[in-house]
Enzyme design. Sequence first.
Site, PDB file in Angstrom:
ATOM      1  CB  CYS A   1      -1.003  -3.438   2.414  1.00 44.04           C
ATOM      2  SG  CYS A   1       0.771  -3.240   2.568  1.00 44.04           S
TER       3      CYS A   1
ATOM      4  CG  ASP B   1      -5.800  -9.120  66.595  1.00 45.06           C
ATOM      5  OD1 ASP B   1      -5.218  -9.166  65.498  1.00 45.06           O
ATOM      6  OD2 ASP B   1      -5.278  -9.418  67.678  1.00 45.06           O
TER       7      ASP B   1
ATOM      8  CB  CYS C   1      -0.949  -0.014   1.191  1.00 46.51           C
ATOM      9  SG  CYS C   1      -0.149   0.327   2.770  1.00 46.51           S
TER      10      CYS C   1
END
Lengths: 529, 250
Positions: free
Chosen positions: A109, A344, A21
Amino acid sequence: MFPLAEKDKPIARFLFSTGTCPRCIFRFCCVDFHAPYKLPYQDLIRELENFLKTEDDDLTLEATKPPLKKIRLQDGEAQIDDCSQNGGEMTAIVKDENMMLEKSYLNACNICLGILQEFCEKKFIKKVCQKVESAGYEFTNLVFSVSFPPQLSVREHAAWLLVKQEMGKQGLSLGRDDIVQLKEAYKWITHPLFSEELGVPVDGKSLFEVSVIFAHPETDEDCHFLSTSCPDCFKPAKNKQSVFTRMAVVKALDKIKEEDFRKKFPCPPNSPKSFCSAVEIECAHGAVFVAGRYNKYSRNLPQTPWIIDGERKLESSVEELISSQLLTVFKAESFNFSSSGREDVDVRTLGNGRPFAVELVNPRRVQFTSRDIKELQQKINISSDKIQVRDLQLVTREAIGHMKEGEEVKTKTYSALVWTDKAIQKKDIEFLDDLKDLQINQKTPLRVLHRRPLAIRTRIIHTMETHYIDEHHFRLHLKTQAGTYIKEFVHGDFGRTKPNIGSLMDGTADILELDVESVDVDWPPALND
Amino acid sequence: MGWYVEFWEQLVVWFDWKLRPPSAAGGGRSHAHEARCARRPPLPRGKAEVRGDLSVGLRSLDLAGAELAMAAGAGGIAPAAPSLVDRYFTRWYKADVKGKPCEDHCILQHSNRICVITLAESHPLLQNGKTIKSINYQISANCSRLQNKVSGKFKRGAQFLTELAPLCRISCSDGEEYTVSSCVRGRLMEVNENILDKPSILQEKPSTEGYIAVVLPKFEESKSVTEGLLTQKEYEEVVVKRINNRSETP
């Protein structure tokens, strides 16, 4: 201003004849300015034809087969529009041009497989943009990323060898990096189109990414010969679908000898029957970060989901109470919660709270005013009485480092309710108030030993303050070095923390309740009100 | 407290334990009694519940009389806060370890699968009048539990223990020697070196500071390692039966 010079003619003619292309021809002729690439494809074809025109021109035109009627009609319309914009001259040659155009457009292409053809057209960009619009992201700029099929690298390599050889005939050289990269040319063409369509700039540093993955199954086998030539480049890996990744192919192409390549791959590359297809068009927004401080008022609420053997122990967690609200408002995909240390399940966090940050992964909404964030904070605070949040703010990823630094170096204050086996009087515990910077040795507590290395760690209890309650209870306020296990300091963990409150009092002590009173980390910055 | 331990160790060489004055004979034990008898009053905020099986268990032992009754002296009264051990560990027992009568072991398994090997209350070493002469972690010519070294998160280098693996040998002033066994399969994390300097803690606080060793079972065996062991209830039944048998056949 057609960019090719007389010296480029042999190369251009040669490539054009093999089905390349115009834009790829520019690339291989090292045209490194943007404008020519952005020209409409039809113009490029026409100008290239003119440029290459020689005596045997007529032969070329004759060779062109008449295209299918339907396609001719469609393209003809587009062409007429374009011509009228450009001044509408030369209507007479429209037909010829159509034929040329279709010749090129019907054939993908042989180098870019269509990337620099129809995928540079406004029509494709519009399709991507529609997808972007419908994905519902907030963005002020974007980065466009493309992934090409790996065989493009093979074809590029073949074309390069070919062009290099042609130039060699003219006594010229062509390095691999002299060619304009396919990706570069594609960016030059598409970025302005995206900006125009979406009304925002394309910026490589943008957090908002639009990505397109191209595939071309017809030529997937182009790469396969490389695995016999360079087997060590193609090691199977668990997370890969195919060994032929772009990286592996590029590496193999780097290694393979020119003559070996030429033996096994056609130069020039053959013309494909079909174009690439965009198999995936996706949007993603980089993570945004929100930080703040939280209080935890419950002794039955873990910080992170507590799941043992796939079974949930408690139905909620601090991280979920905060993050679920953020997730909805930011319309994010997922979150990651982190904090300056953790407490905790049965420990409360009082005072100014504990610094935390939430990473919101792939958020759809990202634009917030400080007022929006304040409302979000209220929303979180209304949603649960087990936690409260303050100082909520948007932060950068880098700033989160401050929080983690603080985790290791800063002091913390606690309040513990202590039980003693011996009956005590006020005077029996007062000596603790006088102990300053008490050094203790803690073996890794039994409760975490299964997941942490066994070690003896020295920690400092900076200060202690006692408040007598009754014969067997007192409240102990402590200020300690980060990383001190408070529960173990009180009960001794089977004598594995020495000294401990029990041993200091020459008896047995146990901890009934623990509260974090402060986490002395000055990030994120406190906000007014 | 070290001085009197040494003192008594010297002394017991010369005196039979029966000859010791009552106060001194209890010297080592008084602390343990106090610890176990001390009531844990209800918490200010009624935080914890007592495990039902614990108080019932202790009361049934109370009826059985004997040595254990003293430990359970407070059992029947007000609900008490669970101890550290009761809060986080499950008690498992092995009676008559290696066929030796009354040499009962107690394994405390943490909810994270870690096992703490201790002597059960009924172990001869914890009965009145026993004096520990020495504790030896050198279990054979070329294996000492003191040599055990673990490194890293994955505890590389740990000695592997089978159920029958000996942990230490404890010799008493009366010439008796007792072997403490692992009772669970797993890797040895540590042995309690504190009891080397001060063997009396083994008798004063057998289920906390006087532990013998810490063993980490394999992850996939965390449930099965306790399969052959007795639950607390089963253990108590064994002890009651043992006492009854003794009184029937004097």
